[in-house]
Scaffold this active site. Structure first.
Site, PDB file in Angstrom:
ATOM      1  CB  CYS A 167      -0.959  -0.044   1.174  1.00  0.00           C
ATOM      2  SG  CYS A 167      -1.914  -1.573   1.132  1.00  0.00           S
ATOM      3  CG  HIS A 307      -1.385   4.695   5.061  1.00  0.00           C
ATOM      4  ND1 HIS A 307      -1.383   4.495   3.703  1.00  0.00           N
ATOM      5  CD2 HIS A 307      -1.596   3.470   5.620  1.00  0.00           C
ATOM      6  CE1 HIS A 307      -1.552   3.199   3.447  1.00  0.00           C
ATOM      7  NE2 HIS A 307      -1.694   2.561   4.590  1.00  0.00           N
ATOM      8  CD  GLU A 318      -1.022   7.786   9.247  1.00  0.00           C
ATOM      9  OE1 GLU A 318      -1.984   7.046   9.004  1.00  0.00           O
ATOM     10  OE2 GLU A 318      -0.540   8.592   8.415  1.00  0.00           O
ATOM     11  CE  LYS A 337      -5.305   4.283   2.257  1.00  0.00           C
ATOM     12  NZ  LYS A 337      -4.349   5.350   2.646  1.00  0.00           N
ATOM     13  CG  HIS A 342      -6.399   0.767   1.486  1.00  0.00           C
ATOM     14  ND1 HIS A 342      -5.477   1.415   0.693  1.00  0.00           N
ATOM     15  CD2 HIS A 342      -5.680   0.153   2.462  1.00  0.00           C
ATOM     16  CE1 HIS A 342      -4.269   1.181   1.141  1.00  0.00           C
ATOM     17  NE2 HIS A 342      -4.354   0.422   2.215  1.00  0.00           N
ATOM     18  CG  PHE A 401      -0.214  -5.798   4.268  1.00  0.00           C
ATOM     19  CD1 PHE A 401      -0.746  -4.988   5.257  1.00  0.00           C
ATOM     20  CD2 PHE A 401      -0.964  -6.885   3.840  1.00  0.00           C
ATOM     21  CE1 PHE A 401      -1.990  -5.242   5.810  1.00  0.00           C
ATOM     22  CE2 PHE A 401      -2.213  -7.153   4.386  1.00  0.00           C
ATOM     23  CZ  PHE A 401      -2.732  -6.332   5.372  1.00  0.00           C
TER      24      PHE A 401
END
Lengths: 415, 100
Positions: A167, A307, A318, A337, A342, A401
């Site tokens: 991502c 993110h 985050e 998002k 996503h 990931f």
């Protein structure tokens, strides 16, 4: 910022997202916090626990490719190449030798729908089925297909590279693209990300990981970054590309500048295949690198485009990093998002465009579906309506990931 | 020359109906793989120069012909120029199922 490197401007953007094509539609959706999430249309998802996604509707390949081109391109490549062409068109005419052009294309899954279609395609032994890949299988599924196709369509003879950091792919693509210009390897770079992984195997696999929101009774409100009742991300698809150009080149041709790439950070969690490091140590290094690369202090940043995917652990990690770097509540934070879902390998590029539009318009769009902020999150979250932000650079984060981190800092061009 | 003569002799064993059926199938395959219009596919047209076939297309053509019991050799792919050439190869293929 050191002075011995070329400066990099963004002079074109191209977007194909679930909430619109092009900057205008996309920005309107973000500013009005209007998601587009619905039942999965590409296959029958009735056997899955999650049956909704943020899809790109009405994308007709014949508007972008000849029939002959299209049959050789996976949906991910079609979306990516169309977004790249849109970024190029947006930038206006550019005069540069083919060997001074580059392309950097990110994707998490590559041509995964083509990959899945090759399975169970022919009668196999014992009455079962076997794969029957055709000769187009490899060129359609390879992770570098979009980079290759963009280079072919636009006569790129300089570097063409593929980035796959889950991502964070789209953000890394922009950062590495900017580096090509900084170091003098290219003058113009098409950089972005693409993803089209709303496929039976991939959706089922994300379900197994427990990564997806299961808010099936209210899918439009399923993606809710930083909200107390968030329960996972919403699968999305789409593509975003920007045209990166050597600043003096852009100034010389009188190009419109969305902004300048001031800083780029990249780091690794070195922690886990899928889980973020709860301490946020790796992500913090990344943000600090981006600031140092830009020659800025945390206090200089006017806005953060997070993110935040709407997962329990990811958003918390985050939030912790942003609190540590900027101080609790010191900088307005948004998270696209909630609107876009996503877009995996495309998200970093699409959100970089959102950050650039914030920079252009001096506003931060609200976080969609943020009804009740997670009390553990001590951030100044933009809610309800777009908020005016002071002039100054903006930060866009992307984490993938595998613990791949990318951070980009954009500023208004002070030519 | 000897090879060519053998081919001609084989060709003559195919009935007009067989040739027509084979051409119909080849036309369908070409339309689908090369994304051309049916009327562009004539016996005389060159696969490469006329219909734009490249190496990937030939690999796809080979795969499509497998479904009809025809295995194209590398030599076949190298030597073939027109649709009629391809038809000749198919008609002399021992395992062909195209006229069924």
């Amino acid at each position: 910022m050191t002075s011995d490197r070329h400066r990099v401007a963004v002079t074109g953007v191209g977007l194909i997202t679930p909430v619109g094509r092009g900057a205008k539609e996309f920005w309107h959706a973000l500013c009005t916090a209007a998601p587009s999430v619905g039942p999965i249309a590409g296959f029958d998802p009735s056997w899955l626990p999650v049956r909704f996604a943020a899809q790109v509707g009405g994308f007709d390949a014949v508007e972008h490719f000849t029939a002959r081109e299209a049959k050789r391109l996976d949906r991910a490549t079609r979306l990516g190449a169309a977004a790249a062409a849109a970024a190029l068109a947006d930038a206006g005419p550019i005069d540069a030798a083919p060997e001074r052009w580059g392309v950097v294309a990110g994707t998490g899954h590559g041509g995964v729908s083509s990959f899945e279609e090759a399975f169970e395609a022919a009668p196999g032994p014992d009455g079962g089925v076997r794969p029957r890949p055709g000769p187009l299988h490899v060129p359609m599924v390879m992770a570098n297909a979009t980079a290759a196709v963009v280079s072919m369509r636009h006569r790129v003879r300089g570097p063409s590279l593929a980035i796959s950091t889950a991502c964070a792919s789209g953000a890394h693509a922009l950062g590495e693209g900017a580096r090509l210009i900084r170091e003098g390897a290219a003058d113009v770079v098409l950089a972005g990300g693409t993803e089209a992984a709303i496929t039976p195997v991939t959706v089922a696999a994300f379900c197994r990981l427990g990564a997806l929101s299961e808010r099936g009774d209210d899918p439009v409100r399923a993606s809710r970054p930083f909200d107390a009742h968030r329960d996972g991300f919403v699968m999305g698809e789409g593509a975003g590309f920007v045209l990166l150009e050597r600043l003096d080149h852009a100034v010389e041709r009188g190009a419109r500048r969305y902004g300048e790439v001031l800083g780029y950070g990249r780091s690794s969690d070195g922690y886990h295949l899928t889980a973020p490091d709860p301490s946020g140590a790796g992500a913090r290094v990344c943000v600090e690198q981006a600031l140092a690369d830009a020659g800025l202090d945390a206090a200089d940043i006017a806005h953060v485009n997070a993110h935040a995917t709407s997962t329990r652990r990811g958003d918390l990690a985050e939030a912790r990093v942003l609190g540590e770097v900027f101080g609790p509540g010191r900088v307005p934070v948004t998270a696209p998002k909630g609107v876009t879902g996503h877009l995996l390998g495309a998200s970093g590029a699409v959100e970089a465009v959102a950050a650039l539009l914030s920079l252009r318009d001096g506003i931060a769009p609200p976080i969609a579906n943020l009804d009740r902020p997670d009390p553990a999150v001590e951030l100044d979250l933009v809610r309800g309506a777009p908020r005016p932000i002071r002039g100054g650079p903006v930060l866009s984060n992307s984490f993938g990931f595998g613990g791949h981190n990318a951070a980009l800092v954009f500023g208004a061009v002070r030519a | 020359m000897k090879h060519k003569a053998a081919v001609t002799q084989q060709e003559s064993t195919a009935t007009e109906a067989e040739r027509e059926a084979t051409f119909g199938i080849l036309r369908e395959i070409c339309v689908s793989i090369l994304t051309v219009r049916p009327e562009e596919v004539t016996p005389e047209v060159s696969l490469r120069d006329g219909l734009g076939a490249d190496s990937l297309d030939f690999a796809e053509l080979s795969m499509a012909l497998e479904d009809h019991g025809v295995v194209l050799s590398e030599e076949d792919v190298r030597s073939v120029d027109t649709v009629a050439d391809l038809m000749d190869i198919v008609l002399r293929a021992p395992g062909r199922k195209v006229s069924a």
